[in-house]
Design a protein around this motif. Structure first.
Motif, PDB file in Angstrom:
ATOM      1  N   GLY A   1      43.997  32.419 -15.559  1.00  0.00           N
ATOM      2  CA  GLY A   1      44.991  31.502 -16.084  1.00  0.00           C
ATOM      3  C   GLY A   1      45.308  31.800 -17.532  1.00  0.00           C
ATOM      4  N   LEU A   2      46.384  31.181 -18.003  1.00  0.00           N
ATOM      5  CA  LEU A   2      46.891  31.502 -19.336  1.00  0.00           C
ATOM      6  C   LEU A   2      45.933  31.127 -20.446  1.00  0.00           C
ATOM      7  N   ASP A   3      45.120  30.132 -20.230  1.00  0.00           N
ATOM      8  CA  ASP A   3      44.216  29.707 -21.291  1.00  0.00           C
ATOM      9  C   ASP A   3      42.820  30.275 -21.126  1.00  0.00           C
ATOM     10  N   GLY A   4      42.666  31.174 -20.175  1.00  0.00           N
ATOM     11  CA  GLY A   4      41.373  31.809 -19.983  1.00  0.00           C
ATOM     12  C   GLY A   4      40.419  31.006 -19.141  1.00  0.00           C
ATOM     13  N   VAL A   5      40.849  29.865 -18.572  1.00  0.00           N
ATOM     14  CA  VAL A   5      39.962  29.074 -17.738  1.00  0.00           C
ATOM     15  C   VAL A   5      39.567  29.892 -16.521  1.00  0.00           C
ATOM     16  N   GLY A   6      38.303  29.813 -16.135  1.00  0.00           N
ATOM     17  CA  GLY A   6      37.828  30.564 -14.991  1.00  0.00           C
ATOM     18  C   GLY A   6      37.334  31.938 -15.392  1.00  0.00           C
ATOM     19  N   GLY A   7      37.219  32.204 -16.663  1.00  0.00           N
ATOM     20  CA  GLY A   7      36.777  33.501 -17.138  1.00  0.00           C
ATOM     21  C   GLY A   7      37.418  33.748 -18.492  1.00  0.00           C
ATOM     22  N   GLU A   8      36.675  33.586 -19.563  1.00  0.00           N
ATOM     23  CA  GLU A   8      37.233  33.653 -20.908  1.00  0.00           C
ATOM     24  C   GLU A   8      37.787  35.045 -21.183  1.00  0.00           C
TER      25      GLU A   8
ATOM     26  N   GLY B   1      49.148  41.410 -15.038  1.00  0.00           N
ATOM     27  CA  GLY B   1      49.626  40.068 -14.730  1.00  0.00           C
ATOM     28  C   GLY B   1      49.514  39.178 -15.944  1.00  0.00           C
ATOM     29  N   LEU B   2      50.300  38.101 -15.933  1.00  0.00           N
ATOM     30  CA  LEU B   2      50.336  37.214 -17.083  1.00  0.00           C
ATOM     31  C   LEU B   2      49.099  36.355 -17.185  1.00  0.00           C
ATOM     32  N   ALA B   3      48.553  35.990 -16.019  1.00  0.00           N
ATOM     33  CA  ALA B   3      47.399  35.098 -16.058  1.00  0.00           C
ATOM     34  C   ALA B   3      46.091  35.831 -15.834  1.00  0.00           C
ATOM     35  N   GLY B   4      46.143  37.107 -15.564  1.00  0.00           N
ATOM     36  CA  GLY B   4      44.914  37.862 -15.325  1.00  0.00           C
ATOM     37  C   GLY B   4      44.111  37.212 -14.222  1.00  0.00           C
ATOM     38  N   GLY B   5      42.813  37.048 -14.424  1.00  0.00           N
ATOM     39  CA  GLY B   5      41.988  36.444 -13.398  1.00  0.00           C
ATOM     40  C   GLY B   5      41.703  34.994 -13.654  1.00  0.00           C
TER      41      GLY B   5
ATOM     42  N   GLU C   1      44.105  39.394 -25.487  1.00  0.00           N
ATOM     43  CA  GLU C   1      44.682  39.325 -24.145  1.00  0.00           C
ATOM     44  C   GLU C   1      45.396  38.002 -23.937  1.00  0.00           C
ATOM     45  N   ARG C   2      44.813  36.916 -24.460  1.00  0.00           N
ATOM     46  CA  ARG C   2      45.479  35.611 -24.344  1.00  0.00           C
ATOM     47  C   ARG C   2      46.807  35.633 -25.090  1.00  0.00           C
ATOM     48  N   LEU C   3      46.857  36.259 -26.265  1.00  0.00           N
ATOM     49  CA  LEU C   3      48.115  36.352 -27.010  1.00  0.00           C
ATOM     50  C   LEU C   3      49.152  37.159 -26.223  1.00  0.00           C
ATOM     51  N   ARG C   4      48.701  38.241 -25.587  1.00  0.00           N
ATOM     52  CA  ARG C   4      49.610  39.061 -24.782  1.00  0.00           C
ATOM     53  C   ARG C   4      50.239  38.239 -23.664  1.00  0.00           C
ATOM     54  N   ARG C   5      49.403  37.447 -22.983  1.00  0.00           N
ATOM     55  CA  ARG C   5      49.918  36.633 -21.869  1.00  0.00           C
ATOM     56  C   ARG C   5      50.934  35.615 -22.358  1.00  0.00           C
ATOM     57  N   TRP C   6      50.596  34.930 -23.448  1.00  0.00           N
ATOM     58  CA  TRP C   6      51.517  33.920 -23.972  1.00  0.00           C
ATOM     59  C   TRP C   6      52.799  34.567 -24.483  1.00  0.00           C
ATOM     60  N   ARG C   7      52.688  35.747 -25.051  1.00  0.00           N
ATOM     61  CA  ARG C   7      53.882  36.459 -25.522  1.00  0.00           C
ATOM     62  C   ARG C   7      54.820  36.751 -24.353  1.00  0.00           C
ATOM     63  N   LEU C   8      54.270  37.173 -23.206  1.00  0.00           N
ATOM     64  CA  LEU C   8      55.098  37.436 -22.031  1.00  0.00           C
ATOM     65  C   LEU C   8      55.723  36.153 -21.490  1.00  0.00           C
ATOM     66  N   VAL C   9      54.989  35.056 -21.534  1.00  0.00           N
ATOM     67  CA  VAL C   9      55.516  33.776 -21.053  1.00  0.00           C
ATOM     68  C   VAL C   9      56.633  33.270 -21.945  1.00  0.00           C
TER      69      VAL C   9
END
Length: 419
Positions: A28-35, A22-26, A40-48
């Protein structure tokens, strides 16, 4: 979540499996709620962001991620700028007009995304890429994820649909309708049966049928201050709904194109109401013409295929027909489901509503019967109805049984605070 690039994702980033893709994992996109790790953050933003040169991540995708990105790019990667304004590096993706390629794409998105996201992407594909005509092919209908919005699209294509497709389309519509009936029917019947019982008053009730609230109110003049009590000289009790205690319900449904989801839900509720022996139900659909579909209420699929989404709107003509069918005004509930954009005679429409209410009819005006959020509607007409004592408001399918129960019992309607 829909990003600035137009890509749509579930808020939890789930891909329908374990969430690892998933794009936000567990969190959110900025890692809030679990760094999340930086990679992995770059991967999510790349997909977005979609992988254009301006995304700035420098992150390459492979395997499942690359396939997911390709499915997204086919829908959201098209550049709407004039061709002269594009550079050689601009992306130009799309599903094309090929039914096999669209079928493969539909299979891909069902693999990579959960069902709610798939439904959003299908609607976006129909709107952005003009795929409605491909739904006229049976193999395409078998591949899509069926929901209320897809049913609305199929109904709008009904007249253009070839015979080879109609049976498949009916099967898709029936699946959605049956799912809605399972979700809505039991609660609707239970709520309205209770309302019918409470609306039937008797003067010599058995003890367990006494309506104490109304009984006390009716006997306040018999209050004895020395004993601090009320002597109930007259008892008021609940009756029991039966074939001899009936309410007449008229569902008057605007079938203009913007009301597609409302038409689907109203047809399902119409079939549920028609199945209750204590309620006589009539279902009328209209645009500039009026069609009475009451004789098809035993099958909501037949009702839906009897509608013709699109065209103009003549609410006054529809209400004139409904008014002509009322024989017991004091026992009748008329439900108008419309965005109130009137193409007919406005003043006559309002006069008819006023006349029905004066005769004892319970009049309910719903701007929409769906879960799509706040609808567009004619505010001037809504205000005019409210001034007549008929507030117009949007209603979710979950709230509809409560609205009908209140109308049957002749008590204030549960109008949402957002109106």
């Amino acid at each position: 979540m829909t990003t600035a690039t137009g890509r749509t994702y579930g808020m939890d980033g789930s891909d329908g499996t374990d969430g690892t893709n998933g794009l936000a994992g567990g969190g959110g996109l900025d890692g809030v709620g679990g760094e999340a790790p930086a990679g992995e953050r770059l991967r999510r933003w790349r997909l977005v962001l979609g992988g254009d040169a301006a995304d700035g991540t420098g992150c390459a995708l492979s395997g499942r991620d690359a396939a997911m990105d390709g499915a997204l790019a086919a829908l959201y990667g098209k550049d709407d700028r004039p061709r002269a304004g594009r550079t050689g590096r601009d992306r130009s993706a799309g599903l094309g007009a090929s039914a096999p390629s669209v079928a493969r794409w539909l299979g891909d998105i069902r693999t990579y995304f959960p069902s709610p996201v798939v439904q959003v992407m299908q609607r976006d594909a129909i709107d952005r890429l003009g795929l409605a005509t491909l739904l006229l092919e049976p193999e395409m209908l078998e591949a899509v994820e069926a929901d209320v919005h897809l049913v609305g699209t199929l109904l709008s294509l009904n007249k253009a649909m070839p015979e080879t497709t109609k049976e498949t389309a009916r099967a898709v519509v029936r699946k959605v309708v049956e799912d809605l009936e399972k979700r809505l029917a039991t609660r609707t019947r239970a709520t309205l049966t209770g309302a019918l019982d409470r609306s039937a008053r008797v003067s010599r009730p058995r003890h367990h049928d006494i309506d104490w609230h109304r009984t006390i109110a009716a006997n306040l003049k018999h209050y004895l201050p020395e004993y601090r009590t009320v002597v109930p000289e007259r008892l008021i009790g609940y009756g029991r709904a039966s074939q001899s205690v009936k309410k007449d319900v008229v569902l008057c449904i605007d079938q203009s194109g913007s009301m597609a989801a409302s038409v689907v839900y109203a047809s399902v509720f119409g079939a549920v109401l028609a199945s209750m022996r204590s309620i006589s139900t009539r279902l009328v659909v209209f645009d500039t013409a009026v069609v009475d579909l009451t004789d098809q209420l035993d099958d909501p699929v037949d009702v839906l295929f009897g509608t013709q989404l699109g065209g103009g709107t003549d609410i006054n003509r529809a209400l004139a027909y409904c008014q002509s069918q009322i024989t017991r005004p004091a026992e009748t509930v008329v439900v108008l489901i419309s965005d109130l954009y009137e193409g007919g005679i406005r003043d006559e429409m309002l006069k008819r509503v006023a006349a029905m209410k004066a005769s004892g009819v319970q009049f309910v005006a719903l701007l929409a019967l769906s879960d799509e959020g706040a609808p567009a509607y004619d505010r001037e007409h809504a205000a005019a109805l409210a001034a007549l004592g008929a507030p117009a408001f949007a209603c979710t399918p979950e709230l509809f049984p409560e609205v009908m129960a209140a109308a049957i019992e002749k008590r204030p309607l549960p109008v949402p605070d957002t109106v």
